[in-house]
Design an enzyme around this catalytic site. Structure first.
Site, short mmCIF file in Angstrom:
data_model
loop_
_atom_site.label_atom_id
_atom_site.label_comp_id
_atom_site.label_asym_id
_atom_site.label_seq_id
_atom_site.Cartn_x
_atom_site.Cartn_y
_atom_site.Cartn_z
CG ASP A 336 0.40 -5.37 1.37
OD1 ASP A 336 0.50 -6.24 0.16
OD2 ASP A 336 1.06 -4.33 1.17
CD GLU A 337 0.37 -0.74 1.51
OE1 GLU A 337 0.33 0.21 2.26
OE2 GLU A 337 0.51 -1.27 0.87
#
Ligand code: TNX
Length: 524
Positions: A336-337
């Site tokens: 993620d991210e």
């Protein structure tokens, strides 16, 4: 073997029946359908009498699979904690056995999944049928919930805990019912994680995902790369006590989870969220800046160098060591991210790491961004913010785990007066957390593609059991029902009344739950 255990069952039931014939007890009328069970079972039929649980009740189990006997012992231990009764498990039948609980391994075709169970409660016997010990374990949670808090001391010369008679046929809607705990932003001890698992088990969760690494800390010992914990475990959000699990600690958590038929999913979040790893071994860093320890709460600034071969040999060691002490089928690769990883590097990284995970005998799970890569159909995509990633992955054969932030993020505040929590995905009061269905949340996502539901608990704002329990409970109890119960049984008005009746259990377990005003909590 099955024949032999049934003969034993019949013999003991006969013995029990003959015994009780002598002193017929007139039970008050009961109604099995009104017991506040969570998750609500598929089918409940009441026969309005009672099974009187007392000190002469004995637990018997199938012995072909030793795990059934362990389930019997777990039940006995929990009954002792609730009632003080010390029930023998698989003791040689004698004349003192008046009533029995039999936990039977059954190959009945009506038990359609591994975790399905049937519970037949009669005046003199309780029969629990399941195909697997996991099914039997889910079944005894129902039984625990059926035991009243108070005994009836007036019917005989000794106390009886009256369990309503009838029949329960039950099976989960989804195979994966999980919670996630972030031990990286703040560290939680082995005992704190164990208590969390005890509560999850009571509501029939079967998975605990541990977010073991992030920018603020690396929390799992890796023997071939010792600085990960020597250096990388020294920080946490806001300074604080920090810490890490040794491999022995982690194995103990895995063992404790297995006793509760819970699978541990370890996560090493990458290529972003990797500052703590890069502080320990700077060659891993790919953001071009000098690395320093981080105890803030910003996300998206760190990345591994996706172009270096040494990064992948490091990851081969890390994944190999964790996979070797993880009996469950999954390894979570995060993903993620990764805001400072170039898109082509990110895709290259995910595809390489997925192969390393497969090489170590595990299936990958990753946050929904990983669907940008050409992932294997065995890889599970965990949907937290962008449904289009999930629908794309499902088309390519991947299973989807539902963790939409606005519904399932237990680190969001309940309301504006919440003591702990963040707000970026909105406030999530207890009714909003419950009032939706995993199978209709994402348009165009077929229910067959949904592996299950997981509720993440990120720990930027909490650092102990009190904070953990405040954010997780009661919301986690609702997610348990959304993952297990049939669509027609998921009804807020009905649920909130059953939730109100969880107070004795929540108090017995000393759970620091949030006493939301949306529920008329039972007085004890
Ligand atoms: C987003 S959800 C994150 C986490 C944070 C969380 C806080 C996800 C995959 N990443 O790094 O802890 O928000 O709510």
């Amino acid at each position: 073997m099955i024949y032999r255990s049934l003969v034993l069952f019949a013999a003991i039931v006969c013995l029990a029946a003959c015994q009780t014939e002598k002193k017929e007890i007139i039970f008050p009328k009961t109604d099995l359908t009104t017991v506040p069970l969570i998750p609500k079972p598929v089918k409940t039929i009441a026969t309005h009498s009672a099974f009187g649980l007392d000190s002469s009740t004995t637990i018997y189990t199938s012995t072909v699979d030793p795990k059934f006997e362990e389930v019997g012992k777990y039940l006995s231990e929990k009954i002792k904690g609730k009632t003080g009764l010390d029930l023998a498990v698989n003791a040689t039948p004698d004349n003192k056995v008046e009533r029995m609980i039999y936990i039977n391994q059954s190959d009945s075709l009506e038990l359609e999944s591994a975790e399905a169970y049937q519970l037949y409660i009669k005046k003199d016997s309780i029969l629990l049928n399941a195909k697997t010990a996991a099914g039997a374990f889910r079944g005894i949670q129902t039984l625990r919930q059926l035991i009243p808090q108070q005994s009836n001391d007036t019917l005989t010369d000794h106390p009886l805990w009256l369990i309503p008679t009838g029949k329960i046929l039950d099976a989960p809607k989804f195979a994966y019912r999980g919670a996630m705990l972030d031990v990286a932003r703040h560290f939680f001890t082995v005992d704190e994680v164990k208590k969390f698992m005890d509560i999850l088990a009571y509501y029939k969760y079967n998975t605990l995902h541990l977010h073991l690494t992030d920018d603020q800390g690396w929390r799992i010992e890796i023997k071939s790369w010792p600085k990960l914990t020597e250096i990388g475990a020294a920080t946490e959000v806001g300074g604080g006590k920090s810490g890490f699990f040794t491999q022995e600690d982690y194995k103990e958590l895995v063992r404790y989870a297995a006793e509760r038929h819970i699978t541990i999913v370890p996560e090493v979040d990458m290529p972003g969220h990797t500052n703590a790893a890069s502080v320990s071994y700077p060659f891993l860093n790919g953001n071009g800046k000098p690395v320093k320890p981080y105890s803030g709460t910003k996300v998206g600034f760190s990345t591994f160098d996706a172009q270096k071969d040494t990064v992948y040999s490091f990851l081969d060691d890390v994944i190999g060591e964790i996979a070797a002490i993880t009996p469950g089928p999954y390894f979570h690769i995060g993903g993620d991210e990764s805001h400072v990883t170039k898109k082509k590097d990110y895709i290259h990284f995910v595809e390489k790491v997925e192969k390393i995970v497969l090489k170590h005998g595990k299936r990958s799970i990753g946050w929904n961004e990983i669907a940008q890569a050409d992932i294997d159909a065995s890889t599970v995509v965990q949907l937290w913010n962008e449904p289009e990633h999930a629908t794309k992955a499902a088309k390519n054969g991947s299973k989807i785990l539902i963790s939409m932030a606005g519904k399932t993020y237990m680190d969001m505040k309940y309301d504006s007066i919440s003591e702990y929590g963040l707000t970026w995905a909105g406030l999530i009061p207890v009714d909003v957390a419950y009032n939706w269905l995993p199978e209709t949340l994402v348009e165009g996502l077929p229910v067959e593609s949904i592996l299950g539901i997981e509720a993440p608990l990120w720990s930027e704002t909490i650092d102990d059991s009190a904070g953990m329990e405040y954010l997780a409970f009661p919301r986690a109890i609702g997610y348990a029902e959304l993952g297990w119960s049939t669509t027609e049984h998921c009804d807020w008005e009905n649920y909130r009344k059953r939730l109100a009746q969880q107070v004795p259990y929540l108090n017995e377990m000393k759970i620091n739950y949030y006493p939301t005003k949306l529920v008329d909590w039972a007085k004890e």
